[in-house]
Write a protein that holds these residues in place. Structure first.
Motif, PDB file in Angstrom:
ATOM      1  N   SER A   3       0.816  -1.206   0.000  1.00  0.00           N
ATOM      2  CA  SER A   3       0.000   0.000   0.000  1.00  0.00           C
ATOM      3  C   SER A   3       0.851   1.259   0.000  1.00  0.00           C
ATOM      4  N   GLY A  29      -0.720   1.646  -4.914  1.00  0.00           N
ATOM      5  CA  GLY A  29      -1.758   0.724  -4.443  1.00  0.00           C
ATOM      6  C   GLY A  29      -2.918   1.467  -3.799  1.00  0.00           C
ATOM      7  N   GLY A  61       1.602   3.266   3.381  1.00  0.00           N
ATOM      8  CA  GLY A  61       2.338   4.413   2.811  1.00  0.00           C
ATOM      9  C   GLY A  61       3.546   4.037   1.986  1.00  0.00           C
ATOM     10  N   VAL A  78       9.490   6.937   4.013  1.00  0.00           N
ATOM     11  CA  VAL A  78      10.935   7.190   4.016  1.00  0.00           C
ATOM     12  C   VAL A  78      11.241   8.495   3.289  1.00  0.00           C
ATOM     13  N   ILE A 113       5.465  15.287   2.028  1.00  0.00           N
ATOM     14  CA  ILE A 113       5.190  13.920   1.544  1.00  0.00           C
ATOM     15  C   ILE A 113       4.425  13.136   2.620  1.00  0.00           C
ATOM     16  N   ALA A 118       1.422  -3.760  -6.799  1.00  0.00           N
ATOM     17  CA  ALA A 118       2.053  -2.437  -6.619  1.00  0.00           C
ATOM     18  C   ALA A 118       3.102  -2.579  -5.523  1.00  0.00           C
TER      19      ALA A 118
HETATM   20  C1  LIG Z   1      14.665   8.647  -0.031  1.00  0.00           C
HETATM   21  C2  LIG Z   1      13.605   8.716  -1.077  1.00  0.00           C
HETATM   22  C3  LIG Z   1      13.094   9.949  -1.439  1.00  0.00           C
HETATM   23  C4  LIG Z   1      12.121  10.037  -2.434  1.00  0.00           C
HETATM   24  N1  LIG Z   1      11.640  11.264  -2.750  1.00  0.00           N
HETATM   25  C5  LIG Z   1      10.741  11.386  -3.747  1.00  0.00           C
HETATM   26  C6  LIG Z   1      10.259  12.669  -4.141  1.00  0.00           C
HETATM   27  O1  LIG Z   1      10.640  13.693  -3.576  1.00  0.00           O
HETATM   28  N2  LIG Z   1       9.370  12.725  -5.164  1.00  0.00           N
HETATM   29  C7  LIG Z   1       8.928  11.606  -5.826  1.00  0.00           C
HETATM   30  O2  LIG Z   1       8.129  11.706  -6.757  1.00  0.00           O
HETATM   31  N3  LIG Z   1       9.368  10.371  -5.459  1.00  0.00           N
HETATM   32  C8  LIG Z   1      10.260  10.238  -4.443  1.00  0.00           C
HETATM   33  N4  LIG Z   1      10.707   8.990  -4.079  1.00  0.00           N
HETATM   34  C9  LIG Z   1      10.181   7.806  -4.784  1.00  0.00           C
HETATM   35  C10 LIG Z   1       8.763   7.459  -4.300  1.00  0.00           C
HETATM   36  O3  LIG Z   1       8.745   7.300  -2.901  1.00  0.00           O
HETATM   37  C11 LIG Z   1       8.294   6.184  -5.000  1.00  0.00           C
HETATM   38  O4  LIG Z   1       8.386   6.386  -6.406  1.00  0.00           O
HETATM   39  C12 LIG Z   1       6.842   5.831  -4.646  1.00  0.00           C
HETATM   40  O5  LIG Z   1       6.693   5.646  -3.254  1.00  0.00           O
HETATM   41  C13 LIG Z   1       6.438   4.562  -5.389  1.00  0.00           C
HETATM   42  O6  LIG Z   1       5.167   4.184  -4.987  1.00  0.00           O
HETATM   43  P1  LIG Z   1       4.680   2.665  -5.091  1.00  0.00           P
HETATM   44  O7  LIG Z   1       3.319   2.639  -4.496  1.00  0.00           O
HETATM   45  O8  LIG Z   1       4.858   2.171  -6.464  1.00  0.00           O
HETATM   46  O9  LIG Z   1       5.709   1.828  -4.200  1.00  0.00           O
HETATM   47  P2  LIG Z   1       6.076   1.920  -2.656  1.00  0.00           P
HETATM   48  O10 LIG Z   1       5.857   3.280  -2.121  1.00  0.00           O
HETATM   49  O11 LIG Z   1       7.425   1.331  -2.531  1.00  0.00           O
HETATM   50  O12 LIG Z   1       5.015   0.939  -1.978  1.00  0.00           O
HETATM   51  C14 LIG Z   1       5.042  -0.452  -2.210  1.00  0.00           C
HETATM   52  C15 LIG Z   1       4.434  -1.132  -0.995  1.00  0.00           C
HETATM   53  O13 LIG Z   1       4.204  -2.506  -1.291  1.00  0.00           O
HETATM   54  C16 LIG Z   1       4.492  -3.267  -0.123  1.00  0.00           C
HETATM   55  N5  LIG Z   1       4.727  -4.656  -0.551  1.00  0.00           N
HETATM   56  C17 LIG Z   1       5.734  -5.128  -1.324  1.00  0.00           C
HETATM   57  N6  LIG Z   1       5.572  -6.457  -1.541  1.00  0.00           N
HETATM   58  C18 LIG Z   1       4.438  -6.825  -0.892  1.00  0.00           C
HETATM   59  C19 LIG Z   1       3.727  -8.067  -0.749  1.00  0.00           C
HETATM   60  N7  LIG Z   1       4.150  -9.190  -1.327  1.00  0.00           N
HETATM   61  N8  LIG Z   1       2.592  -8.078  -0.005  1.00  0.00           N
HETATM   62  C20 LIG Z   1       2.133  -6.937   0.587  1.00  0.00           C
HETATM   63  N9  LIG Z   1       2.767  -5.739   0.483  1.00  0.00           N
HETATM   64  C21 LIG Z   1       3.896  -5.683  -0.254  1.00  0.00           C
HETATM   65  C22 LIG Z   1       5.715  -2.572   0.452  1.00  0.00           C
HETATM   66  O14 LIG Z   1       5.887  -2.893   1.818  1.00  0.00           O
HETATM   67  C23 LIG Z   1       5.346  -1.102   0.226  1.00  0.00           C
HETATM   68  O15 LIG Z   1       4.632  -0.581   1.328  1.00  0.00           O
HETATM   69  C24 LIG Z   1      11.659   8.865  -3.077  1.00  0.00           C
HETATM   70  C25 LIG Z   1      12.166   7.616  -2.701  1.00  0.00           C
HETATM   71  C26 LIG Z   1      13.135   7.535  -1.713  1.00  0.00           C
HETATM   72  C27 LIG Z   1      13.677   6.202  -1.315  1.00  0.00           C
END
Ligand SMILES: Cc1cc2nc3c(=O)[nH]c(=O)nc-3n(C[C@H](O)[C@H](O)[C@H](O)COP(=O)(O)OP(=O)(O)OC[C@H]3O[C@@H](n4cnc5c(N)ncnc54)[C@H](O)[C@@H]3O)c2cc1C
Length: 263
Positions: free
Chosen positions: A1, A5, A29, A34, A44, A84
Motif C-alpha cells: 500500500s 496501491g 504508505g 521514508v 510527503i 504495486a
Molecule cells: C529517499 C527517497 C526519497 C524520495 N523522494 C521522492 C520525491 O521527492 N518525489 C517523488 O516523486 N518520489 C520520491 N521517491 C520515490 C517514491 O517514494 C516512489 O516512487 C513511490 O513511493 C512509489 O510508490 P509505489 O506505491 O509504487 O511503491 P512503494 O511506495 O514502494 O510501496 C510499495 C508497498 O508494497 C508493499 N509490498 C511489497 N511487496 C508486498 C507483498 N508481497 N505483499 C504486501 N505488500 C507488499 C511494500 O511494503 C510497500 O509498502 C523517493 C524515494 C526515496 C527512497
C-alpha cells in the motif's frame, strides 16, 4: 500500500468495485514513509496521511502485516489483481561490497540505524544520495559523497536542487564528483578520480545510494496463475510518486471498463 496501491484502491472503489488492500509492513504508505524524512520533505507525509484518510473515509480496509503471496490467490479468488509492490535497492557490483560493511539508505533514513556525530561516506550522488547526506548532516555527521559523474542530484527540480546543494556545501559536506568507488572494505572506500588518481577514504559508516530497481518478482510468479494481473507504480518502473498515483488512478478506470464490457 504505497501511493500506487492506495490510489488504485480509491479509484476502484469510486467505480463501485470491492477492493482488498494488503501491506506487508506494519504501516501504510510504502516509500512515502521514508521519502518524507530528509529535510524539507515533510509534505510527503501529509500526502501519505491524506491517502490513508481517504481510504478510511471510503471504508477501504488495509490488511497490515500481510505479505501477499501466490498461495493467497486460492483464498480470496479476486477477479482482478493489481501488483504495486514498489522497488528494492540495486546491489552494488563494486569489488569488496558486503552488506555488513555498506548499508542501504532505507534503514538509515527510517532511523533503524541511528548515525550521530560520525564520519560517513555515501556512494552515489543522485537525488537519494544527496538527500541522505542532507539528513545525516542534521545529525552532526561529517559526510562525503562519492559520485562518478560531474553532476549531483541531476533529476531533482531546479530550485530544490540548488537549495539542497547549498545546504550540503554550507554544512561542509565533501562532494567528490568525477570519482568512482573501485573497492569497498570495512570502514574504507577506494576511489579513482577522473584524473586517474587512486585514493583511499575512511569512515565510520559507508552507505550505498546507487539506485533502486522494480520489485516485480511477485508479478512474474502470479502472472501465469491468474488471467487479470496488472503491474503498477515503482514495481513497473521507478518513476516517482506522481507516476505511481497516475497509474493507480488509471488502472481503476481500466478495470471498471472491462467490467462494463462483460455486461
Ligand atoms: C529517499 C527517497 C526519497 C524520495 N523522494 C521522492 C520525491 O521527492 N518525489 C517523488 O516523486 N518520489 C520520491 N521517491 C520515490 C517514491 O517514494 C516512489 O516512487 C513511490 O513511493 C512509489 O510508490 P509505489 O506505491 O509504487 O511503491 P512503494 O511506495 O514502494 O510501496 C510499495 C508497498 O508494497 C508493499 N509490498 C511489497 N511487496 C508486498 C507483498 N508481497 N505483499 C504486501 N505488500 C507488499 C511494500 O511494503 C510497500 O509498502 C523517493 C524515494 C526515496 C527512497
Amino acid at each position: 500500500s504505497g501511493p500506487a496501491g492506495m490510489q488504485a484502491a480509491l479509484s476502484l472503489k469510486r467505480q463501485g468495485l470491492d477492493v482488498s488492500l494488503y501491506e506487508r509492513d506494519n504501516k501504510p504508505g510504502g516509500l512515502l514513509n521514508v521519502a518524507a524524512n530528509p529535510p524539507y520533505k515533510h509534505r510527503i507525509r501529509s500526502l501519505r496521511d491524506f491517502l490513508v484518510r481517504q481510504l478510511n473515509k471510503n471504508g477501504i480496509h488495509i490488511a497490515l502485516n500481510r505479505n501477499f503471496e501466490l498461495k493467497d490467490l486460492q483464498h480470496g479468488h479476486p477477479d482482478y489483481l493489481i501488483i504495486a509492490t514498489g522497488c528494492k535497492p540495486i546491489t552494488p557490483k563494486i569489488p569488496g561490497y558486503n552488506p555488513h560493511h555498506c548499508l542501504d539508505l532505507l534503514p538509515v533514513l527510517e532511523g533503524k540505524i541511528n548515525i550521530h556525530g560520525k564520519e560517513v561516506i555515501i556512494i552515489g550522488g543522485g537525488d537519494n544520495g544527496c538527500e541522505v547526506a542532507d539528513y545525516l548532516l542534521t545529525k552532526n555527521n561529517r559526510v562525503t559523497i562519492v559520485e562518478s559523474s560531474l553532476t549531483l542530484a541531476p533529476s531533482m527540480e531546479k530550485k530544490n536542487r540548488r537549495a539542497l546543494l547549498n545546504r550540503l556545501k554550507n554544512k561542509g559536506a565533501s562532494l567528490r564528483v568525477g570519482c568512482t568507488a573501485t573497492r569497498i572494505g570495512a570502514n574504507e572506500v577506494e576511489i579513482i578520480t577522473n584524473k586517474n588518481d587512486f585514493q583511499k577514504l575512511t569512515a565510520d559508516y559507508i552507505v550505498q545510494a546507487i539506485g533502486f530497481q522494480p520489485n516485480n518478482e511477485l508479478y512474474f510468479e502470479i502472472k501465469g496463475h491468474h488471467p487479470h494481473v496488472t503491474l503498477i507504480g515503482d514495481a513497473f518502473g521507478t518513476k516517482g510518486i506522481a507516476s505511481a498515483l497516475l497509474q493507480g488512478e488509471v488502472v481503476g478506470y481500466m478495470i471498471s471498463d472491462m467490467e462494463k464490457l462483460k455486461g
